[in-house]
Design an enzyme around this catalytic site. Structure first.
Site, short mmCIF file in Angstrom:
data_model
loop_
_atom_site.label_atom_id
_atom_site.label_comp_id
_atom_site.label_asym_id
_atom_site.label_seq_id
_atom_site.Cartn_x
_atom_site.Cartn_y
_atom_site.Cartn_z
N LYS A 200 0.86 -1.18 0.00
CA LYS A 200 0.00 0.00 0.00
C LYS A 200 0.89 1.23 0.00
O LYS A 200 1.71 1.42 0.89
CB LYS A 200 -0.90 0.00 1.23
CG LYS A 200 -1.79 1.22 1.32
CD LYS A 200 -2.78 1.11 2.45
CE LYS A 200 -3.63 2.36 2.53
NZ LYS A 200 -4.60 2.28 3.63
N ARG A 210 -10.52 9.89 1.98
CA ARG A 210 -10.39 10.57 3.27
C ARG A 210 -11.52 11.57 3.46
O ARG A 210 -11.97 11.79 4.57
CB ARG A 210 -9.00 11.20 3.41
CG ARG A 210 -7.93 10.12 3.51
CD ARG A 210 -6.50 10.66 3.59
NE ARG A 210 -5.54 9.57 3.40
CZ ARG A 210 -4.25 9.74 3.18
NH1 ARG A 210 -3.75 10.95 3.14
NH2 ARG A 210 -3.46 8.69 3.03
N GLU A 239 7.53 -6.71 1.16
CA GLU A 239 6.29 -6.58 1.94
C GLU A 239 5.40 -7.80 1.72
O GLU A 239 4.85 -8.37 2.67
CB GLU A 239 5.52 -5.31 1.52
CG GLU A 239 6.06 -4.02 2.11
CD GLU A 239 5.68 -3.84 3.58
OE1 GLU A 239 5.04 -4.73 4.17
OE2 GLU A 239 6.08 -2.80 4.15
N LYS A 254 -2.17 -1.40 -3.95
CA LYS A 254 -3.03 -0.22 -3.86
C LYS A 254 -2.22 1.04 -3.92
O LYS A 254 -1.22 1.12 -3.20
CB LYS A 254 -3.77 -0.33 -2.53
CG LYS A 254 -4.67 0.81 -2.19
CD LYS A 254 -5.26 0.56 -0.83
CE LYS A 254 -6.14 1.73 -0.49
NZ LYS A 254 -6.63 1.62 0.86
N SER A 280 -10.17 5.62 -4.55
CA SER A 280 -11.10 6.75 -4.67
C SER A 280 -10.64 7.80 -5.69
O SER A 280 -11.45 8.31 -6.46
CB SER A 280 -11.27 7.40 -3.30
OG SER A 280 -10.02 7.81 -2.77
N TYR A 319 -15.00 1.08 -6.91
CA TYR A 319 -16.28 1.76 -6.65
C TYR A 319 -17.18 1.66 -7.87
O TYR A 319 -18.36 1.98 -7.80
CB TYR A 319 -16.02 3.23 -6.27
CG TYR A 319 -15.15 3.34 -5.04
CD1 TYR A 319 -15.69 3.19 -3.77
CD2 TYR A 319 -13.76 3.54 -5.14
CE1 TYR A 319 -14.89 3.25 -2.64
CE2 TYR A 319 -12.95 3.60 -4.02
CZ TYR A 319 -13.52 3.45 -2.77
OH TYR A 319 -12.71 3.50 -1.65
#
Ligand code: PBG
Length: 330
Positions: A200, A210, A239, A254, A280, A319
């Site tokens: 991320k 946010r 990671e 992401k 987003s 979304y």
């Protein structure tokens, strides 16, 4: 060896008709690939819109149930839930995150009851619950790792108890996957899956999220001491390796579109279920251009999806999930 010389080799032959283009297509987008992220608020019977994310709503649980039923009917297999915590419940230590009766737990139970055959993914991180908007506890301006991980375990446990199918830690603390895996196992939740937000990035593309969860106003500083530097790619492999070793069943990259190279490297290296999160800001960008008539809506959505699939993603959080499902049904 195929002939590679023009004019006997003409690539356009295979592009000449729709039917031949369809037959030789290397990748395709299916409804099965879609995961729908949704925002939940307290209250009843009244949705809230989000300025920077047209048509994305904050749903109270009663309306959310109806929306999830419709999403399931469209063929969507799973949702990812994000709570908006009312300001009076936010604290420095984010303790509402592990209240077994918090909004997210109530939403999980209600959805499980009403739509038992849809997968529920829950976000593990403190940012929706902290006054400072960070994903962890803060002491003298430093985001603390190990004390945060203890709280994340508690948060994961209340979500699992409420019925979450997949726990998705998005906080980027070190060691949290192993700690959450043991906490789940020790409490009888060995069948609850973990989808780790393994790579991320500290991205500008989270801005509208946010706004949506109302954490931007309070966020002090940036998240660069725990989220990854966009300049790095080898680090993403480390990671992912750590999270898989600690017990992650699946991993997430992401944002998605600006990090297609990371999706490809992770998929090639580890060959585990790999997810992309079209975040987003990606939604906002595409919508803004489409709403202005600068890009063509359906074609642009499908092209972004095929790019994630081509890069190697098995599933995509977006979304646009319902819009894409509708396009695929046409
Ligand atoms: C935080 C979290 C973020 C998103 C999901 N979980 C934002 C952040 O790190 O500040 C972003 C998702 C999006 O932009 O759509 N735990």
């Amino acid at each position: 060896m195929i002939n590679t010389k023009y004019p006997s080799r003409r690539m356009r032959r295979l592009r000449s008709q729709p039917w031949i283009r369809d037959i030789i297509e290397e990748n395709n987008v299916q409804i099965n690939d879609l995961i729908w992220p949704v925002f939940v608020i307290d209250g009843e019977n009244k949705c809230e819109s989000i300025d920077s994310m047209p048509d994305v709503m904050r749903y109270p649980v009663d309306i959310l149930i109806k929306e999830v039923k419709q999403a399931r009917a469209l063929g969507i297999n799973a949702i990812a839930l994000f709570p908006i915590t009312s300001p009076d419940k936010k604290t420095d230590d984010g303790r509402e995150s592990y209240n077994p009766d918090n909004l997210i737990c109530r939403a999980i139970k209600a959805i499980k009851d009403a739509v038992p055959d849809i997968g529920i993914i829950t976000d593990v991180a403190l940012d929706p619950y902290t006054t400072h908007g960070h994903d962890g506890l803060i002491e003298n301006g430093v985001v603390l790792n190990d004390p945060t991980v203890e709280l994340l375990c508690k948060q994961a446990l209340v979500q699992a108890k409420a019925g979450a199918d997949i726990i998705a830690p998005s906080d980027m603390m070190d060691g949290r996957i192993g700690a959450i895996r043991s906490a789940l196992d020790q409490n009888g939740y060995q069948d609850v899956m973990i989808l780790s937000y393994a790579a991320k990035y500290a991205s500008s593309f989270y801005g509208p999220f946010r706004d949506a969860v109302q954490s931007s106003g309070c966020l002090s500083g940036d998240k660069k001491t725990y989220q990854m530097n966009p300049a790095n790619s080898d680090e993403a492999l480390h990671e992912v390796a750590l999270d898989l070793n600690e017990g992650a069943d699946m991993v997430m990259i992401k944002p998605a579109m600006p990090y297609l190279d990371i999706i490809t490297r992770v998929k090639n290296e580890f060959k585990v279920p790999t997810f992309a999160y079209q975040v987003s800001g990606e939604y906002a960008m595409i919508r803004a251009a489409c709403d202005n008539g600068w890009l063509e809506h359906d074609a642009t959505l499908m092209e972004s999806m095929i790019a994630f699939k081509r890069a190697g993603a098995d599933g995509v959080l977006t979304y646009f999930a319902r819009d894409i499902a509708k396009i695929l049904h046409k």
